[in-house]
Design a protein around this motif. Structure first.
Motif, short mmCIF file in Angstrom:
data_model
loop_
_atom_site.label_atom_id
_atom_site.label_comp_id
_atom_site.label_asym_id
_atom_site.label_seq_id
_atom_site.Cartn_x
_atom_site.Cartn_y
_atom_site.Cartn_z
N TYR A 169 12.61 -1.44 5.69
CA TYR A 169 11.82 -0.72 6.69
C TYR A 169 10.65 -1.50 7.27
CZ TYR A 169 9.17 0.53 2.45
OH TYR A 169 8.47 0.51 1.25
N VAL A 184 8.43 9.55 7.36
CA VAL A 184 7.35 8.58 7.59
C VAL A 184 7.08 8.49 9.09
CG1 VAL A 184 6.66 6.17 7.37
CG2 VAL A 184 7.95 7.27 5.53
N GLU A 243 13.32 0.24 0.53
CA GLU A 243 13.46 1.22 -0.56
C GLU A 243 14.84 1.08 -1.17
OE1 GLU A 243 10.63 2.94 -0.71
OE2 GLU A 243 11.04 4.53 -2.15
N LEU A 297 0.83 -1.20 0.00
CA LEU A 297 0.00 0.00 0.00
C LEU A 297 0.87 1.25 0.00
CD1 LEU A 297 -2.75 -1.03 2.57
CD2 LEU A 297 -2.91 -0.97 0.07
N LEU A 357 1.31 5.35 1.24
CA LEU A 357 1.04 6.05 2.50
C LEU A 357 0.19 7.29 2.20
CD1 LEU A 357 4.62 5.98 4.02
CD2 LEU A 357 2.66 4.65 4.78
N TRP A 408 -2.59 3.90 10.43
CA TRP A 408 -1.59 4.02 11.52
C TRP A 408 -0.28 4.65 11.03
CZ3 TRP A 408 2.24 1.04 9.49
CH2 TRP A 408 1.87 -0.04 8.69
N GLU A 450 10.68 7.91 10.67
CA GLU A 450 11.81 7.51 9.80
C GLU A 450 11.95 8.49 8.64
OE1 GLU A 450 9.65 3.26 10.03
OE2 GLU A 450 10.94 3.54 8.27
N LEU A 451 13.16 8.57 8.10
CA LEU A 451 13.35 9.36 6.88
C LEU A 451 12.64 8.62 5.74
CD1 LEU A 451 17.14 10.28 7.13
CD2 LEU A 451 15.15 11.50 8.04
N LYS A 452 12.02 9.35 4.84
CA LYS A 452 11.35 8.71 3.72
C LYS A 452 12.30 8.74 2.51
CE LYS A 452 6.97 8.61 1.15
NZ LYS A 452 7.61 8.56 -0.19
N ILE A 453 12.90 7.58 2.25
CA ILE A 453 13.95 7.48 1.22
C ILE A 453 13.31 7.67 -0.15
CG2 ILE A 453 15.84 6.05 0.35
CD1 ILE A 453 15.91 6.75 3.44
N LYS A 484 4.84 6.53 11.99
CA LYS A 484 4.02 5.33 12.23
C LYS A 484 3.70 5.20 13.71
CE LYS A 484 6.02 2.60 8.52
NZ LYS A 484 6.75 1.37 8.13
C1 JCF Z 1 4.15 1.01 5.42
C2 JCF Z 1 5.19 1.80 4.66
C3 JCF Z 1 4.96 2.14 3.32
C4 JCF Z 1 5.92 2.86 2.63
C5 JCF Z 1 7.10 3.24 3.28
C6 JCF Z 1 8.12 3.96 2.61
C7 JCF Z 1 9.28 4.29 3.30
C8 JCF Z 1 10.38 5.04 2.60
N1 JCF Z 1 10.20 5.45 1.34
O1 JCF Z 1 11.43 5.25 3.19
C9 JCF Z 1 9.48 3.92 4.63
C10 JCF Z 1 8.48 3.23 5.30
O2 JCF Z 1 8.61 2.85 6.59
C11 JCF Z 1 7.29 2.87 4.64
N2 JCF Z 1 6.33 2.15 5.31
#
Ligand code: JCF
Length: 313
Positions: free
Chosen positions: A216, A278, A164, A77, A79, A299, A107-110, A280
């Motif tokens: 992740y 990100v 990622e 899925l 986000l 969530w 977390e950083l979104k890579i 959560k």
């Molecule tokens: C559930 C989910 C979906 C996409 C995600 C994408 C990233 C990301 N691009 O770093 C990190 C996450 O913990 C993610 N977690």
């Protein structure tokens, strides 16, 4: 000879882990290359000693004619997005109304390409792109050329890990220097370059692109028997995966906002591109209680940085 092959596998997997996951090699590259070429020579002379998890797969194998399409066991899925503090406060309000006070894993979104890695008895057996979320492409041979992807992990687990794949900025700059020299059109940004690399039918070309990865999440967290996202990430570290260590547990949304403020300034000093943060709900049972909308988890949310020209140094 089998004994020597087993010893070479053990050494090369260990040295690879130290260099590409821990970023602290215990032997010089020359030692690694010497052992790898010894194993390549043995596999050429005794082909039946070559196994699918041999460290020699890192250099790529025979090109494919097309990528097989494979359905994900559970959909990958996307986000939901938040663009400002109001969006984040609204998300926090919905969560607290649903399950009471929570702490968040942030977390950083890579800015790369979501991939799914399947392990059976602790061995990598399949790598898929996210595709449309329901069906991905089988890019296993290309995934094996990413040195930070362990071919064998420290526990004989059968599960699916998601992460990622991305191109470090240094690799991106070198790739475009190469393209410029060959008079080829330049790659627009590291994300597109990573996507292009993983979709190479010839894994020898993918191997040259020096991709990296941060894992992740584990698809079926019950498999790891952990209570929270932070424990899951620590467990992934323990069994040999590379996770992003800039993560932080936040007791409330104020702390999340502080973390976002910090990375809004700092992100250009990273060696890779991020396009957001990100957030959560950390506790897994509360994640389950909140569940999903049709398309996204209730969530989690992705705070997206304002679209600006990221300076790729
Ligand atoms: C559930 C989910 C979906 C996409 C995600 C994408 C990233 C990301 N691009 O770093 C990190 C996450 O913990 C993610 N977690």
């Amino acid at each position: 000879m089998q004994q020597r092959v087993d010893e070479l596998h053990r050494l090369l997997h260990q040295y690879n882990y130290e260099y590409h996951v821990l970023d602290s090699p215990s032997v010089p590259d020359s030692e690694y290359d010497k052992l790898l070429h010894e194993l390549i020579a043995i596999e050429e002379e005794y082909p039946d000693l070559k196994t699918s998890d041999s460290p020699t797969v890192r250099v790529g194998g025979t090109p494919l004619s097309a990528f097989e399409k494979v359905r994900h066991d559970t959909p990958m899925l996307s986000l939901g997005n938040a663009f400002n503090e109001a969006d984040l406060r609204a998300f926090d309000k919905r969560v607290v109304e649903g399950v009471g006070q929570v702490d968040y894993m942030v977390e950083l979104k890579i800015d790369g390409l979501a991939v799914s890695l399947k392990y059976e008895d602790g061995r990598l057996v399949q790598g898929l792109t996210r595709g449309d979320g329901t069906t991905g492409e089988n890019i296993t041979e290309n995934i094996k050329t990413i040195y930070a992807v362990p071919l064998v992990i420290k526990e004989p687990l059968t599960f699916e890990v998601r992460g990622e794949a991305y191109m470090p900025r240094r690799s991106f700059i070198n790739l475009n220097k190469e393209k410029e020299k060959n008079g080829e059109p330049l790659a627009a940004n590291p994300r597109n370059a990573a996507a292009g690399s993983l979709r190479q039918l010839d894994s020898k070309l993918a191997a040259k692109r020096k991709l990296d990865i941060f894992l992740y999440s584990v698809n079926d967290l019950r498999e790891l028997d952990v209570p929270s996202q932070s424990a899951a990430l620590d467990k992934l570290d323990e069994i040999g995966f590379k996770t992003n260590h800039e993560r932080r547990r936040c007791q409330n949304m104020d702390e999340v906002l502080d973390y976002i403020k910090y990375w809004t300034e700092e992100r250009n000093n990273l060696s890779y591109d991020i396009d957001g943060i990100v957030i959560k709900v950390n506790d897994l049972s509360k994640q389950e209680e909140l569940g999903f909308t049709a398309r996204t988890p209730r969530w989690a949310i992705a705070y997206k940085f304002p679209a600006e020209e990221v300076i790729t140094k």
